[in-house]
Write a protein that holds these residues in place. Structure first.
Motif: not given
Ligand code: F6R
Length: 607
Positions: A42-46, A95-96, A163-164
């Motif tokens: 999972l990759h997140v950008e905010k 993971k989530i 979910c990964d």
């Protein structure tokens, strides 16, 4: 408020999510974020601020590759706008990831419980609960984890989840918040609202509360409250993508104001057969209507202003007692409702939290609920006994214009319908009213084509600190709407007063140069209004009068805008149009963000 989107398919998802979020920015625009599932990571950008900040940071999507993802645009409820509070929120082990539209009522208690179990919170949001709670319950089966989570959480939510351990999968679930699922070829979508996915598909379904949707590129499965598989009926969205675009106008608000004649015509014309009103509602029998003891009209904001106008219209045409009420008040008082009460809920979105609660309360107390709604398949449309749709099409600008006008038109049709059933209107009068209704869109068109005087008035008003709107009866209802439009998009304080009420206190605020927008009626109240205008003029007011073409007006007003003649009960519909334009041009002169005024969101799904 807040907008969510999700995608799984064969294309890079970040540009698709950014584009979807752009059309949902009207739901909230203080921060945004995207999570992408690339294989099993999972990759997140905010980013705090407008979506453009996130898009820039991601170089329009290049920096966040992957074909499965979720996105969010936020309207802060818990915790200020910031990078940390922006969604998606991710479980501690990464993971989530979750995006959420709605509000959790018992989040404090749940947060304490989770902290007690060793979880650490990094944001001030209620949403972070979902990430930790799902992580806590997840033992390899996401459905089980979501069912357990739903039993713990009180409140409203539409969730997009990654979910990964489930590559290529977006999971969605909703309760009391809107969610649409879009079906494509080898790709599927979720969103808070249809415009976010219209470019890609018009084949959709709307999950019910408590249903869980598992989307993969080539399949969409829906599970009911007890884990059973559910087959959903799909629908084709009638709007095309251009309906949700600006079409050459500088702002959605201008485009939507100009669409009003069409929205009026679409809401009125198919429902008139000669002078007979034929709305597609079945629940209002003659026996029921004869026994109706009271009609309540319940709504929020501009829709409530339609309710105020509707009081004058319905009382005069049907002889029934009508009471408009704010949904946020109605739901917490003890309205006297019986099986002889008719409750009319008015809502563009059909998802306004207070209006939903008021509708449920009215139904619980045995009243018949008829709703006037713009969004097909919305909660209010689904749950009310009868629905009278407004055919305004998608409304994107936060400040409502065409939906307001279409709501008024639905009220006219309804009033004629009830009056004809009850025999409170004679044939001649019905014919006159129906003819005026048919002519209304054209008169609106005429009025909307003249901007120069309004632009002049706007430049005079743009540096004011306080502006007053006055009118009587139906013009008072229009004044309320004009005042709200002005304050919400130009940030100038304004108030609407029933003209006769001004001298009972508020007139003390009028001083040299204070702008007063006065709605001049023709007929019995013309002279009363003339006196009220003289009263403010004598105290130095700058008077902008909106007057019927045949009303003589001279020295009393500094600027006069003319309203074409129409049936006296339809005047509000025309009077409000120059007021919308006035608000628009004042906001333009002041350099305000017209389509997305500060602190607001289009669909108010929180209390
Ligand atoms: C003002 C405005 C709001 C809405 C109100 C109700 O321009 O748009 O006041 O009228 O939030 O929303 P709906 O009609 O969706 O229930």
């Amino acid at each position: 408020m807040c907008g969510i989107v999700g995608y799984t398919g064969y294309r890079q998802c970040t540009p698709i999510l950014l584009e979807g979020l752009k059309s949902l920015e009207y739901r909230g625009y203080d921060s945004s974020g995207i999570a992408v599932l690339e294989n099993d990571s999972l990759h997140v950008e905010k980013a705090e601020g407008r979506l453009a900040v996130l898009a820039d940071r991601l170089q329009e999507g290049v920096l966040l590759p992957g074909k499965t993802g979720i996105g969010h645009t936020r309207w802060a409820t818990h915790g200020k706008p910031s990078d940390e509070n922006a969604h998606p929120h991710v479980s501690e082990n990464g993971k989530i990831a979750v995006v959420h539209n709605g509000i959790i009522e018992n989040y404090r208690k749940l947060k304490e419980e989770l902290i007690g179990k060793g979880y650490h919170f990094v944001s001030d949001t209620d949403t972070e609960i979902f990430a930790h709670l799902l992580d806590y319950y997840f033992r390899g089966n996401i459905l089980e984890a979501i069912y357990k989570m739903m039993r713990k959480v009180n409140g409203a939510y539409a969730l997009g989840i990654l979910c990964d351990e489930m590559p290529g999968t977006v999971i969605a679930v909703k309760k009391d918040s809107p969610l649409v699922v879009g079906l494509g070829k080898d790709e599927n979508f979720i969103a808070s609202d249809v415009p976010a996915i219209l470019k890609h598909t018009r084949t959709v379904f709307y999950p019910e509360d408590g249903e869980i949707v598992i989307l993969r590129p080539d399949s969409v499965e829906v599970y009911g409250k007890d884990g059973e598989r559910i087959e959903k009926e799909v629908e084709a969205v009638a709007w095309d993508a251009s309906a949700a675009e600006k079409g050459g106008y500088p702002h959605f608000m201008m485009k939507e104001m100009m669409e009003q004649p069409r929205a009026m015509a679409d809401t009125i014309l198919p429902r008139l057969a000669g002078s007979v009103a034929q709305p597609e509602i079945s629940g209002l029998s003659e026996a029921f209507l004869r026994n109706v003891d009271k009609i309540y009209i319940v709504a929020c904001g501009s829709a409530y202003h339609v309710g105020v106008a509707a009081k004058y219209i319905l009382e005069e045409m049907t002889g029934k007692n009508v009471e408009p009420d704010l949904a946020s008040e109605f739901r917490y008082r003890v309205p006297i409702l019986t099986e002889h009460s008719l409750v009319i809920i008015i809502s563009q979105s059909g998802e306004t939290a207070d209006s939903i609660a008021a509708m449920r309360e009215a139904k619980r107390r045995g009243a018949h609920v008829l709703s006037i709604v713009n969004v097909l398949g919305s909660t209010i449309a689904k749950e009310s006994d009868d629905v009278l749709y407004t055919w305004a099409g998608p409304e994107i600008a936060v400040a409502t214009t065409k939906a307001y006008s279409a709501q008024l038109c639905a009220v006219y049709v309804l009033a004629l319908y009830i009056a004809e059933i009850l025999g409170t209107i004679n044939l001649e009068e019905a014919e006159r009213f129906a003819a005026a209704l048919r002519a209304l869109p054209e008169k609106a068109e005429e009025l909307l084509s003249e901007h120069s005087k309004i632009q002049y008035a706007a430049s005079r008003l743009s540096s004011s600190h306080n502006i007053f709107f006055i009118g009587r009866n139906l013009e008072f209802a229009a004044a309320m709407e004009g005042s709200l439009k002005l304050k919400e998009i130009s940030y100038i304080h304004s108030e609407a007063y029933a003209a006769g009420e001004l001298k009972h206190g508020t007139i003390s605020l009028i001083e040299e140069g204070t702008p007063v927008v006065a709605l001049m009626t023709s007929g019995a109240l013309t002279d009363k209004m003339r006196s009220n205008i003289r009263e403010v003029k004598a105290r130095g007011a700058f008077v902008l009068a909106l007057a019927d073409v045949d009303v003589e007006i001279g020295e009393e007003a500094d600027v006069v805008l003319r309203i074409p003649k129409t049936h006296h009960l339809l005047r509000t519909s025309l009077a409000v149009l120059p007021l919308q334009l006035l608000a628009y041009y004042v906001a333009l002169v002041r350099g305000c963000d017209i389509d997305k005024p500060r602190n607001l969101a289009k669909s108010v799904t929180v209390e």
